[in-house]
Design an enzyme around this catalytic site. Sequence first.
Site, PDB file in Angstrom:
ATOM      1  N   GLU C 321       0.829  -1.188   0.000  1.00  0.00           N
ATOM      2  CA  GLU C 321       0.000   0.000   0.000  1.00  0.00           C
ATOM      3  C   GLU C 321       0.875   1.253   0.000  1.00  0.00           C
ATOM      4  O   GLU C 321       0.580   2.243  -0.660  1.00  0.00           O
ATOM      5  CB  GLU C 321      -0.895  -0.018   1.253  1.00  0.00           C
ATOM      6  CG  GLU C 321      -2.279   0.510   1.029  1.00  0.00           C
ATOM      7  CD  GLU C 321      -3.199   0.146   2.192  1.00  0.00           C
ATOM      8  OE1 GLU C 321      -4.159  -0.611   1.951  1.00  0.00           O
ATOM      9  OE2 GLU C 321      -2.960   0.598   3.324  1.00  0.00           O
ATOM     10  N   GLU C 324       2.274   1.783  -3.391  1.00  0.00           N
ATOM     11  CA  GLU C 324       1.224   2.325  -4.249  1.00  0.00           C
ATOM     12  C   GLU C 324       1.068   3.828  -3.991  1.00  0.00           C
ATOM     13  O   GLU C 324       0.938   4.623  -4.918  1.00  0.00           O
ATOM     14  CB  GLU C 324      -0.082   1.586  -3.936  1.00  0.00           C
ATOM     15  CG  GLU C 324      -1.155   1.786  -4.966  1.00  0.00           C
ATOM     16  CD  GLU C 324      -2.453   1.092  -4.548  1.00  0.00           C
ATOM     17  OE1 GLU C 324      -2.419   0.214  -3.658  1.00  0.00           O
ATOM     18  OE2 GLU C 324      -3.495   1.450  -5.119  1.00  0.00           O
ATOM     19  N   CYS C 348      -8.169  -2.353   3.807  1.00  0.00           N
ATOM     20  CA  CYS C 348      -8.073  -3.597   4.582  1.00  0.00           C
ATOM     21  C   CYS C 348      -9.338  -3.914   5.359  1.00  0.00           C
ATOM     22  O   CYS C 348      -9.469  -4.984   5.913  1.00  0.00           O
ATOM     23  CB  CYS C 348      -6.871  -3.579   5.506  1.00  0.00           C
ATOM     24  SG  CYS C 348      -6.574  -1.998   6.229  1.00  0.00           S
ATOM     25  N   SER C 368      -6.967   1.753  -2.362  1.00  0.00           N
ATOM     26  CA  SER C 368      -5.744   1.025  -2.641  1.00  0.00           C
ATOM     27  C   SER C 368      -6.113  -0.320  -3.250  1.00  0.00           C
ATOM     28  O   SER C 368      -7.046  -0.974  -2.789  1.00  0.00           O
ATOM     29  CB  SER C 368      -4.975   0.810  -1.341  1.00  0.00           C
ATOM     30  OG  SER C 368      -4.035  -0.209  -1.532  1.00  0.00           O
ATOM     31  N   LYS C 407     -15.213 -10.276   7.225  1.00  0.00           N
ATOM     32  CA  LYS C 407     -14.155 -11.099   6.633  1.00  0.00           C
ATOM     33  C   LYS C 407     -14.725 -12.398   6.061  1.00  0.00           C
ATOM     34  O   LYS C 407     -14.151 -12.989   5.163  1.00  0.00           O
ATOM     35  CB  LYS C 407     -13.098 -11.423   7.686  1.00  0.00           C
ATOM     36  CG  LYS C 407     -12.281 -10.214   8.120  1.00  0.00           C
ATOM     37  CD  LYS C 407     -11.191  -9.888   7.136  1.00  0.00           C
ATOM     38  CE  LYS C 407     -10.482  -8.589   7.504  1.00  0.00           C
ATOM     39  NZ  LYS C 407      -9.638  -8.107   6.401  1.00  0.00           N
ATOM     40  N   GLU C 410     -15.753 -11.341   2.783  1.00  0.00           N
ATOM     41  CA  GLU C 410     -14.603 -11.038   1.936  1.00  0.00           C
ATOM     42  C   GLU C 410     -13.989 -12.304   1.341  1.00  0.00           C
ATOM     43  O   GLU C 410     -13.672 -12.347   0.153  1.00  0.00           O
ATOM     44  CB  GLU C 410     -13.540 -10.275   2.750  1.00  0.00           C
ATOM     45  CG  GLU C 410     -12.402  -9.758   1.890  1.00  0.00           C
ATOM     46  CD  GLU C 410     -11.280  -9.137   2.713  1.00  0.00           C
ATOM     47  OE1 GLU C 410     -11.091  -9.546   3.879  1.00  0.00           O
ATOM     48  OE2 GLU C 410     -10.594  -8.239   2.194  1.00  0.00           O
ATOM     49  N   GLU C 415     -13.550 -12.435  -6.407  1.00  0.00           N
ATOM     50  CA  GLU C 415     -12.224 -11.925  -6.776  1.00  0.00           C
ATOM     51  C   GLU C 415     -11.111 -12.642  -6.018  1.00  0.00           C
ATOM     52  O   GLU C 415      -9.941 -12.508  -6.369  1.00  0.00           O
ATOM     53  CB  GLU C 415     -12.110 -10.424  -6.439  1.00  0.00           C
ATOM     54  CG  GLU C 415     -13.046  -9.505  -7.211  1.00  0.00           C
ATOM     55  CD  GLU C 415     -14.383  -9.306  -6.511  1.00  0.00           C
ATOM     56  OE1 GLU C 415     -14.651 -10.011  -5.514  1.00  0.00           O
ATOM     57  OE2 GLU C 415     -15.166  -8.459  -6.969  1.00  0.00           O
ATOM     58  N   CYS C 578     -10.682  -2.682  14.217  1.00  0.00           N
ATOM     59  CA  CYS C 578     -10.975  -4.119  14.253  1.00  0.00           C
ATOM     60  C   CYS C 578     -11.248  -4.633  15.656  1.00  0.00           C
ATOM     61  O   CYS C 578     -11.999  -5.592  15.838  1.00  0.00           O
ATOM     62  CB  CYS C 578      -9.815  -4.905  13.674  1.00  0.00           C
ATOM     63  SG  CYS C 578      -9.379  -4.347  12.040  1.00  0.00           S
TER      64      CYS C 578
END
Lengths: 174, 401, 651
Positions: C321, C324, C348, C368, C407, C410, C415, C578
Amino acid sequence: MALITERDRLREDVIAIAELTGFNRSSLIPILQEIKAKYGGIDSYAMQLIADVLDIHPVEVYGVATFYAFLRPETEGRFVFRLCRTLSCEFAGKDLVARQLREDLGLEFGETSPDGAFTLTWTNCLGMCDQGPAMLVNDRVYTQLTPAKVRTIVDEYRTLVEEQGVERVSERAR
Amino acid sequence: MTVQTVIETRVKGLTFATIPAGEGLAKALAMPRGDIIDLISDSKLKGRGGAGFPTGLKWNLAAAEKRTPKYLICNADEGEPGTFKDRVILTDYADLVIEGMTIGARAIGAALGLIYLRAEYAYLKPHLEEVIEARRGQGLLGKNIGGVDGFDFDVVVGLGAGAYVCGEETALIESLEGFRGEPRNRPPFPVVSGFLHRPSVINNVETLAWVACILAKGAEWFKSSGTATSTGRKLFSISGDCARPGVYEFPFGITIAELLEEVGGENAKAVQVGGASGRCVPRSAFSRRIAFEDVPTGGSIIVIGPGRDMLEVAHNLLEFFVDESCGQCTPCRLGNAKLLEGVEMLMEGTCTSEYLHDLRALCNTMQVASKCGLGQTSSVAFCSILDSFGDEILGHAGRVR
Amino acid sequence: MSELIETEFPPKGDKTYSPKRRAPLSQLFEPLAEPESLDAIGATVTVTIDGIETKVPFGTTILQAAKSLGIRIPTLCYHPDLEVAGICRICVVEVEGQRTLQAACSYPITAPIRVNTYSKAVRVARRHILDLLLSEHCGDCYTCIRNGNCELQALAEEYGVDKFRFGHPEVPVPVDTSSYSVVRDMNKCIRCRRCVRTCIDLQEVGVLEAVERSNKVRITTFLDKPLLNVVCINCGQCINRCPTAALYATPALHTVWEALDDPTKHVVIQTAPSPRAGMGELFGLPPGTSVTGEMNTALRRIGFDRVFDTNFAADLTIIEEGTELILRLYKALALGDKDVALPQFTSCSPGWVKYLEHFYPEYIPNLSSAKSPQQMFGALIKTYYAEKMGLDPADIVSVALMPCSAKKFECNRPEMWSSGYKDVDFGLTTRELGKMFHQAGIHLPSLPKSDFDSPFGTATGSGLIFGVTGGVMESALRTVLELVTGRKVESIYEQGDVIPVRGFQGIRYAEINVPEVGPVPDIVKHLVPDWNWLKGATLKVAVAHGTANAKKVMEDIKAGGHFSECHFIEFMACPGGCLGGGGQPIPTNAEIRAARAKAIYSEEKTLSVRKSYENPAVQRMYAEFLTDGPCGHKSHQLLHTKYRARGKFIE
Ligand SMILES: Cc1cc2nc3c(=O)[nH]c(=O)nc-3n(C[C@H](O)[C@H](O)[C@H](O)COP(=O)(O)O)c2cc1C
Ligand code: SF4
Ligand code: SF4
Ligand code: SF4
Ligand code: SF4
Ligand code: FES
Ligand code: FES
């Protein structure tokens, strides 16, 4: 495409009302009232659109619409017959009137006719208790109902539907 | 349309017919603001919407608030079953009501008035708007009202959408703000934080019309009728099993028997006083007086004739509440449905006396633990019917196991 | 409408009223004007509760006052994170002189009062309320996921509910299991609307609301659509605040047990930092007790073949990141390219990513492209690790222990198959793993400690603090500052703690000066031809946690405000980051979250390596496997991803 124009028309309508009443949450109920009066119901797209215009969540629009008896999101008939079922009207004989309405409209309470012309539903006290049984057809009030009167009233609305179709003309003064 | 839709409510003895609009406001504008409230306090006018809160005190509290703008809301949601006097007032004496609002606005310093009109009365909206427009034309609404510099006030009409609970003042505000009509926690009260979180006074239609009359005729005139604590006269909506239903005006303190004689309901078995949320008074108590200190009412009297089944009455009223509770707080949301279920069990003869006892206790919990007036009063009629007509209810063969 | 009304909406200068305010006002408790000082006359009021007298600040609720006296008043619809609703009525108390009982949670004390919290009327009312709630509560405690940790159950026990006085429903309504993350079982719902206030006020996502009225009221989604098909971001905040089992995380524990039982499978688990700070709570330890080592031992005991530290991947995330960001900054600052999507947003938090995809899809280019640590790790386990160990990736079951319900969603995104397999097979919440330990008879606090497995080893402190709001930013800044300036970050911030981005304030903003540009290490040196453009630059960064705060920042960016000038913004969907995630132990409140944060920060202090690029395992990874470096071809294939413009309109 027809779909697009329908949606565009809806957006214009919503924005036109919001322009009168303000782009804020207080406009939610006036907008729902107008959309309901014009389209007979508030469909999924309309709710999301209204939410978008007022910057609230669609589920909140859904919550409000289902809270109020006159804003039910389901599509209702062009003419909504609301018969009072509260105490004074019960005393005055609402049951007979109800039976007649069921028969003449061919509908059970809570139903809408397939052609979109009529909805029959119960309502609570209309403030016409001294002249019960009372009923509202859209914004118009009918009192001291008898089965015979019901028959005439239903006939007249049927004629109206035959003449004008089920397309709505907003009857409420803007 | 051939079917008559003319509304033919019998109207009898209304003071409002004798008081021309304009007089009250003219006097108010000539007074210092504080004196207007003092006059109303002196008249001991109590709210005509049901709760009977002293209007002068309410205005005083609102006037003392520093935050602006303030709002004055006319509660025209008249949804209490058996009540229709506000409809009559709005039809025939809307001028007086709006005058009362203007006087109130002057007294508390409100910038805007809102009339919350129930959806069922939507047909009155054009009429009200005409009256408002006419008053604007006469300089009685708008800027510098009556030529008084800096006194700006206007009135708009908002429509309800079919929810009885929106007559409760904080639910009404929620509805005006575009929310579900769910009553708020109180305190803070609307006089401190109401519409758009601003100080707001909510008054009943009739209360406001009386305000205009009191300004015109004085507090002494008003106090000359009624009782010491319930001063003045009151409009009653009378319906049910009587010969002459309609809107009547009587002084507070009238006994139920006297009232029934006037309307041709002498042989009644009971009267439901105060609408669905009121008490069911049996014949044996017809000597009771109608007043805030005895049998209070927002003006609804439903006469119950000798042939009526009291369980049916309870059933009808509870059906109303099961439909109209906002469903926010536990006791009312679920309690009313349990009571209705209980009445149905009584009708079928499947209710044990033990369960009936449980329901009775539940009524008490609903009355003390509900969040707003709806849940606090919805079981009152059921309880009073149980109390007064227990024999009738339990006497029916098989009703209690 | 008259002229006046238009000028009154919204009232000018009124801080208490915001036209955007979402909460139904009935469910807001409006604190009365706060007095200037507690010594002022009238600033305190005397209250007597159950005979004990005390003085409290004007406007304190009865509930708060009672708490200060050690008197517990039961509550159901009240939650300290949320606005007061006053709707369940379980907290009613008797206030002397009042005709009705008063809800303690919403009754502000503004005059001296005497309160009785357990009079007969109160006890009877509470019992009735429980009886009523149970009359529509379809379910049995012993078949219930919240058995033992349910507020309704606890009160039923406390008030001696011995029968269903007003009946008990037999026929359940269908349970909504459509979502990868959240199960809605409305049979257990008590209509306390904590989830509604969470979703609408706290998170401002607006998925759940009460619809209909009276006894027909139900809590539902837009047009009762399955949760999968609405704008739910899977944050699970509603789960953490639901008093019953009406909302819970989609369980994965049975399938994980199955994998553990299957001898042909090689089962590995990566563990995120926050569960370590929360897990102890499930074993009776006070919030903020770190149990990292004990947990590693326990995981091996229940049969995991390898126990890895997600923080390793967090370090990778920082590198990717950060790289980037440098590339974007170079284009924007050195080359003057106006089309570069800045500020760059962190990616994230899968809840935040979905939030952006729904509500601000036009800003997807700002996200990102680096995957979250969980998914980076997943991709590496089934490639690098499989290769190294000589395992067939098809035989590896990759589990991720996360504090998060999103999560779970996710790892199911289409993807996320960059390894050619499902990169992460299951997301497990802290609560679920706790339950597995209990099932295995493990008492966590009494286990010996052990370390993580190689080849990924122990990560750096930077990865660890990913669990706290501001952590990603702090880690990124540590790395970027050192890489670029060649100076130790400790020489800029004491002990390397980038204090300006720490804390729990909803939105934080900081400016970081790049005083000099030093020798840039090889790992990133080749990225841009020249580094001098950074000299003297001011990096503007921001941190927002909770999607309601994210929304504020996004609206500001849309309007071209202050935050649109930022270079890098960290967003976390959950309040607190989190450690307050939707998979963490219940209950949650500000103190618990603060204690967990403290645990993370103090554990971080004990780690010798605190900057991601110094992590030897990370350096090895780039040397051996991702040989074309950060943001190189291979890393793009495995460690980066694409997003979808979902929009908020649903068909
Ligand atoms: C459930 C409920 C319904 C009410 N409905 C009305 C109503 O329809 N009209 C009204 O004036 N007041 C109604 N009230 C009383 C109002 O809350 C409020 O007390 C009244 O409008 C105040 O005006 P007043 O002081 O002039 O009476 C209702 C109260 C409750 C609890
Ligand atoms: S008492 Fe009834 S109407 Fe009033 S807040 Fe409670 S549920 Fe709503
Ligand atoms: S939600 Fe609570 S009360 Fe209901 S079944 Fe589960 S544990 Fe029992
Ligand atoms: S998971 Fe988050 S977004 Fe989804 S319903 Fe719950 S609070 Fe709302
Ligand atoms: S789902 Fe849970 S939090 Fe939401 S209203 Fe029901 S019980 Fe309360
Ligand atoms: S009871 Fe029917 S109109 Fe009032
Ligand atoms: S906790 Fe106070 S009313 Fe629910």
